[in-house]
Design an enzyme around this catalytic site. Sequence first.
Site, PDB file in Angstrom:
ATOM      1  N   GLU A 165      29.222  21.125   5.997  1.00 28.58           N
ATOM      2  CA  GLU A 165      28.083  21.691   6.728  1.00 28.58           C
ATOM      3  C   GLU A 165      27.693  23.039   6.127  1.00 28.58           C
ATOM      4  O   GLU A 165      28.461  23.612   5.345  1.00 28.58           O
ATOM      5  CB  GLU A 165      28.409  21.827   8.218  1.00 28.58           C
ATOM      6  N   LYS A 172      27.152  27.004   5.755  1.00 28.58           N
ATOM      7  CA  LYS A 172      27.837  28.170   6.306  1.00 28.58           C
ATOM      8  C   LYS A 172      26.760  29.143   6.762  1.00 28.58           C
ATOM      9  O   LYS A 172      26.092  29.791   5.953  1.00 28.58           O
ATOM     10  CB  LYS A 172      28.740  28.827   5.268  1.00 28.58           C
ATOM     11  N   ASP A 212      24.792  32.244   8.063  1.00 27.77           N
ATOM     12  CA  ASP A 212      24.993  33.680   7.849  1.00 27.77           C
ATOM     13  C   ASP A 212      24.571  34.438   9.106  1.00 27.77           C
ATOM     14  O   ASP A 212      23.552  35.116   9.133  1.00 27.77           O
ATOM     15  CB  ASP A 212      24.169  34.122   6.633  1.00 27.77           C
ATOM     16  N   TYR A 263      29.484  24.626  15.413  1.00 32.16           N
ATOM     17  CA  TYR A 263      30.191  24.049  14.268  1.00 32.16           C
ATOM     18  C   TYR A 263      31.589  23.560  14.610  1.00 32.16           C
ATOM     19  O   TYR A 263      32.342  23.170  13.726  1.00 32.16           O
ATOM     20  CB  TYR A 263      30.217  24.982  13.064  1.00 32.16           C
ATOM     21  N   LYS A 298      31.283  29.631  -1.232  1.00 28.47           N
ATOM     22  CA  LYS A 298      30.205  30.609  -1.084  1.00 28.47           C
ATOM     23  C   LYS A 298      29.183  30.500  -2.226  1.00 28.47           C
ATOM     24  O   LYS A 298      29.536  30.240  -3.366  1.00 28.47           O
ATOM     25  CB  LYS A 298      30.796  32.030  -1.093  1.00 28.47           C
ATOM     26  N   CYS A 321       0.558  60.690 -14.886  1.00 27.98           N
ATOM     27  CA  CYS A 321       1.287  59.547 -15.441  1.00 27.98           C
ATOM     28  C   CYS A 321       2.450  60.072 -16.284  1.00 27.98           C
ATOM     29  O   CYS A 321       2.244  60.898 -17.174  1.00 27.98           O
ATOM     30  CB  CYS A 321       0.354  58.701 -16.299  1.00 27.98           C
ATOM     31  N   CYS A 354       1.640  59.122 -20.192  1.00 30.41           N
ATOM     32  CA  CYS A 354       0.553  59.700 -21.005  1.00 30.41           C
ATOM     33  C   CYS A 354      -0.031  60.974 -20.405  1.00 30.41           C
ATOM     34  O   CYS A 354      -0.888  61.603 -21.015  1.00 30.41           O
ATOM     35  CB  CYS A 354      -0.552  58.667 -21.214  1.00 30.41           C
ATOM     36  N   CYS A 363      -2.365  54.846 -13.042  1.00 33.15           N
ATOM     37  CA  CYS A 363      -2.621  55.793 -14.125  1.00 33.15           C
ATOM     38  C   CYS A 363      -4.041  55.531 -14.603  1.00 33.15           C
ATOM     39  O   CYS A 363      -4.441  54.389 -14.810  1.00 33.15           O
ATOM     40  CB  CYS A 363      -1.629  55.553 -15.255  1.00 33.15           C
ATOM     41  N   CYS A 392      -3.121  55.148 -22.619  1.00 31.99           N
ATOM     42  CA  CYS A 392      -1.735  55.284 -22.143  1.00 31.99           C
ATOM     43  C   CYS A 392      -0.848  54.290 -22.893  1.00 31.99           C
ATOM     44  O   CYS A 392      -1.058  53.084 -22.819  1.00 31.99           O
ATOM     45  CB  CYS A 392      -1.682  55.004 -20.645  1.00 31.99           C
TER      46      CYS A 392
END
Length: 711
Positions: free
Chosen positions: A141, A143, A145, A256, A356, A450, A453, A468, A474
């Site tokens: 099944e 797992k 979380d 479960y 896991k 920037c 540049c 920018c 640039c």
Amino acid sequence: MPDSHKKHAGPSQVFLGPLGGERRAAVFTGGADIERAAFLRGEIERHNHAYYVLDAPTIPDAEYDRLFRELQEIEVAHPTLQTPDSPTQRVGGSPLAAFRQVAHAVPMLSLNNAFSSAEVAAFDRRCSEGLGTASVEYACEPKYDGLAVTLLYENGVLVQGATRGDGFTGEDVTHNLRTVRNIPLRLAETTKVSVPARIEVRGEVLMPRREFAALNERQRARGEKEFANPRNAAAGSLRQLDPKITAKRPLRFFAYGVAEAHAENNAVSPEPTFGGGAARHSEVMERLAVWGFPVAVERAVVQGAGGLLEYYERIGAARRALPYDIDGVVYKVDRLADQAKLGFVARAPRFAIAHKFPAEEALTTVEAIEVQVGRTGAITPVARLAPVFVGGVTVTNATLHNEDEVRRKDVRVGDTVIVRRAGDVIPEVAAVVPEKRPPHAGKFSMPKACPVCGSAVEKPEDEVIARCTGGLFCPAQRKQALLHFASRRAMDVEGLGDKLVDQLVDHGIIKTPADLYKLGILKLANLERMADKSAANLLAAIEKSRKSTLARFIFALGIRNVGEATAKDLARYFGGLDALMAADAEHLQQVPDVGPVVAASIVRFFAEPHNVEVVEQLRAAGIRWEEGTPNILANSPIAGKTFVLTGTLPTLTREAAKELIEARGGKVAGSVSKKTHYVVAGAEAGSKLDKAQELGVTILDEAKFMELLKL
Ligand code: IVH
């Protein structure tokens, strides 16, 4: 009472029966009330189960609410009729002062973990050796979380719910668990499986991803703290002293297993007796489903290590499509007698293991916050991180998206953060761990210039992205533009990677994509890590890219908002580059899926002399494609233009003029406004002509009109 039954019933949701149709008067008599209350409880819980467990609503919301209110009224009038399993308890009672401790009669153990196929194979080997059988059957099944809880039912009624705590003692969160809509408050009685006098069901409480996102959005809107992930949100919601708050949180439960009598003191009882005499874990799960518990539809029984690994792969692939987070799968020896035989070691069973998935989240620290300049000048803050292994790779950078996001999450240099890398998406900083913030950690602020540049950084009021303004001046934008130009779906210059582009731009060898076609072996040979062979290969790839398609070329130009699909549409419509370059915004909007934003981007791009120059240089460099057959409207001078017809024309009827205009992609409107492009005026034109003069709209007579249409 939308709280009681969350989603709204849509028209497709059918009302299956005349439930509670004979509503009674507000005055109740003892026996009848007891009966009615019991009836209502049963009905409401049946609908809850259909809605929250089976995902198949059986009744419209309004009807459900009516039953619910009726039950509430009875309980208010006769408090003694309020039972602990009453669905009215799901909206939350009075707040508690503190949680009561609950000692678990059967400890809530943990599972050992496997992270590789080899570890799974070793687990299978241990099981088959321990049982003396060649091949073992396993129940598999997901797992979940979330967080583990245990639910105690006496005579079929939920009497206590607790958290795992340290495994031996947890906290009594009964009041909160009663508000979780898919936890049965009373076990469904069926003729198939009798309800045990006392049973403890174990499972996980979690928050589905979509509901989590909506909750965070509500939290944000209210200026309240957001949760880092669904698990934290579920944990925070379950550990509320005020059950009314929990009731508003979209928590779900998955069962479960059942607390197994033989787990106590590791004593082995060969024939476990709970669950009405089930012999296998898979049967226990069936029974739980029959009693009304939500169980994973993804569960399966498989054979041996091969079956386990196949299951792992299958669930791993389906993981993103599940409505909730899972962090792996769990394998359990299916036969309960075999489980008992294998028993426990320390605090974990020998008969089960969690396999896991690579963790999608990890903790690390922010070493710096820098900004990156993208192809269109977009400035993205990026967190430089202490290297951390997450989602199967080592991550050292995580995007912070934009300035608002940095501010919202309040990420600072020195912070400990949760980094998330889900699937193949770019790693991101999910949240900061505020308790671990070092003193004097400074707030981030966007640079005004920037960093590459020095051009000004601009952020329009209504946009979240700062940019920018340097354009192709640039170097950062130039590099990105070049990489985009050469990318596989654009001009497809194989072997032109970012290291090489860095050198070509930094050494001033390439300023625009057209310079690519001026490269010779000599210039390349002087670059670092450039062997003769790779230089020759690169030149061959550049040569090959000269023969392309119009769609690729348009895409390669990197016009803002013009992706691959739009480039294809434009190429198909215009057939050639000149028609595209000449088109104005209205005309461009005749192309399917091109709206005002895209049209404006294209016009702006070709209005820039520098861009036109690059296009010409590229054409001069010999980039070629087969021009297609343009859409008949592509070269029409009036596509997208609005006309108003007034007066009598010498030869054309109004209908004929209208047909000519529409066949060329123009529109005919009834009245003159600022949006009118042309007024075609004949004899005895009236107020429309005056209006056109007033607004300065171009006025045409029939001859000029025909000339415009190139007739
Ligand atoms: S069975 C003896 N099945 O994982 C323990 N646990 O490390 C039996 N979990 O705290 C647990 N999904 O909260 C089991 N399908 C599942 C599970 C599951 C999640 C959690 C559980 C437990 C932890 C064990």
